[in-house]
Motif scaffolding. Structure first.
Motif, mmCIF file in Angstrom:
data_model
loop_
_atom_site.group_PDB
_atom_site.id
_atom_site.type_symbol
_atom_site.label_atom_id
_atom_site.label_comp_id
_atom_site.label_asym_id
_atom_site.label_seq_id
_atom_site.Cartn_x
_atom_site.Cartn_y
_atom_site.Cartn_z
ATOM 1 N N GLN A 1 43.040 39.741 51.284
ATOM 2 C CA GLN A 1 42.444 39.109 50.114
ATOM 3 C C GLN A 1 41.485 40.076 49.433
ATOM 4 O O GLN A 1 40.698 40.756 50.085
ATOM 5 N N ASN B 1 38.779 40.712 45.820
ATOM 6 C CA ASN B 1 37.915 39.961 44.912
ATOM 7 C C ASN B 1 37.467 40.826 43.739
ATOM 8 O O ASN B 1 36.279 40.897 43.423
ATOM 9 N N SER C 1 37.011 41.664 39.848
ATOM 10 C CA SER C 1 36.816 40.861 38.644
ATOM 11 C C SER C 1 37.928 41.157 37.639
ATOM 12 O O SER C 1 38.614 42.190 37.723
ATOM 13 N N GLU D 1 35.557 47.342 45.232
ATOM 14 C CA GLU D 1 35.191 45.999 44.788
ATOM 15 C C GLU D 1 33.741 45.941 44.316
ATOM 16 O O GLU D 1 33.420 45.317 43.299
#
Length: 443
Positions: free
Chosen positions: A2, A4, A6, A60
């Motif tokens: 997973q 994350n 933007s 990230e």
């Protein structure tokens, strides 16, 4: 895995590609078994899986690279054994290449590290500059031992001088920009990447390639504008000079392809071949006509062993009765997934071919790695030489100048595969064969 990122971050094509690569990883850990640095050091952060976590967090967050991240990414050889092993198809190469560019942009290295990398980037890709530097290094080599200590700077200086050859071969006129006409009827036409370091260290590799291809009926073009493939700077995170080198090559070979035509761009240094085959990715966001031309060059690029297999290589001499240990360069077996062709060609040429244990592990060369990470590179070299010696060969064959340079001086005669194939098809006997015969006679 997973991620994350933007929406704004994903507008950047390099971040978007990294996101796709990260999401492919399923944390299985199969890669750890074939990663040379994890095998040696046993640190999870020195495995592909550990580095993926570090790169994910760095990209990230958008924060500058930290000293810890740089340490473990720098230790990566980019051997790509993890890509061969990965059951999920994680394209680690594109991830780590971008991470290196990100590090170069956001992290300030110690002065001696910056200085050495700048020198390497300005010397190694340019044959004239490299020849001058190696002449200077040869004069200074006897004094290298005067720099004691285990500081990284001292280790690197000693490694740099140890890799400098005792003598340099003269520049070969065959490598100069020109068109080599075929012997007899013309079967086709190719461009040859003569490389940068290889031109200086081992011009006999290009000479053997040109002789063999022209005897087999192929016209060989060496365009004046083509030069370094860009790999050396690309793997140091220096994106702009790498792209400039690639752009010059693409322009040169596109003119040849659009002019008299090309059946292939032939490469006899597998580290370069891996980069050429990735031009299509490197130029994926460039405007036309660059993007299309880059795709075409990548499609045309073939390792010399692939091309000789395609056109039906056949020897003309009787089998020489020599036992050859084949060292598979990482860039060939992992980067290009070319594994069977070199061994099959050597067998067809009449050699007895053997393979060492741990054939998947890197020898420690990896472009500039044996200079920038000398302690790890030295351990990998000794491990590889031990495995090669255990096969009791007369000589070793490899398809990459970096590996040949790394393993030279280890007690085993080493030669490029194409030199053996050229010899068995009518070319001169390579110096390594004469050395092997002397060792055999003395045993």
């Amino acid at each position: 895995m997973q991620t994350n990122f933007s929406a704004e971050q994903l507008c950047d094509p390099d971040t978007a590609t990294s996101n796709q690569v990260l999401r492919t990883c399923v944390h299985c850990g199969f890669c750890t078994a074939t990663c040379p640095t994890f095998v040696l050091l046993g640190d999870e952060l020195d495995s592909p899986r550990g580095r993926i976590y570090l790169m994910k967090d760095m990209l990230e967050s958008g924060r500058p690279a930290t000293e810890e991240v740089v340490l473990h990414i720098d230790r990566c050889l980019s051997c790509l054994a993890c890509m061969t092993t990965c059951p999920s198809g994680v394209h680690y190469m594109h991830l780590v290449d971008y991470a290196r560019t990100y590090i170069e942009r956001t992290y300030r290295r110690p002065w001696h590290d910056r200085a050495l990398r700048a020198v390497l980037a300005r010397v190694l890709p340019y044959p004239r500059a490299m020849r001058l530097a190696l002449r200077a290094a040869r004069l200074a080599k006897p004094f290298a031992g005067l720099m004691p200590g285990e500081h990284m700077l001292a280790q690197r200086v000693r490694a740099l001088f140890s890799l400098a050859p005792a003598r340099l071969p003269p520049a070969s006129p065959m490598q100069a920009p020109q068109v080599h006409k075929p012997v007899g009827a013309r079967r086709g036409r190719v461009a040859l990447l003569t490389g940068c370091a290889q031109q200086v260290l081992a011009p006999e590799i290009n000479e053997a390639t040109i002789r063999l291809l022209t005897r087999m009926g192929y016209e060989v073009a060496v365009p004046p504008e083509a030069g370094c493939c860009g790999a050396l700077t690309h793997h140091m995170g220096r994106h702009a000079p790498a792209m400039a080198s690639a752009r010059a090559n693409i322009a040169a070979w596109s003119r040849e392809a659009e002019g008299e035509g090309l059946d292939a761009v032939v490469v006899n240094a597998s580290g370069c071949g891996t980069t050429l085959k990735d031009y299509c990715h490197m130029f994926r966001t460039e405007p036309e006509p660059w993007r299309g031309r880059a795709v075409r060059v990548s499609e045309l690029t073939l390792d010399i062993s692939e091309f000789l297999t395609r056109i039906g290589y056949a020897p003309t001499r009787e089998p020489p009765g020599l036992r050859v240990a084949y060292h598979s360069a990482c860039s060939l077996q992992h980067g290009q997934q070319v594994t069977a062709e070199p061994k099959a060609l050597l067998k067809r040429a009449g050699f007895t071919v053997v393979e060492p244990a741990e054939a998947h592990l890197c020898c420690g060369s990896a472009g500039t790695y044996n200079i920038l990470q000398p302690e790890i590179a030295a351990r990998l070299k000794e491990r590889k030489l031990g495995n090669l010696a255990a096969t009791h060969p007369d000589l070793v064959a490899a398809g990459n100048i970096g590996c040949i340079t790394q393993l030279t001086g280890g007690g085993l005669p080493i030669v490029h595969t194409v030199e053996l194939l050229d010899w068995m098809a009518g070319g001169p006997e390579p110096a390594a064969v004469a050395e092997a015969r002397r060792h055999k006679a003395a045993a």
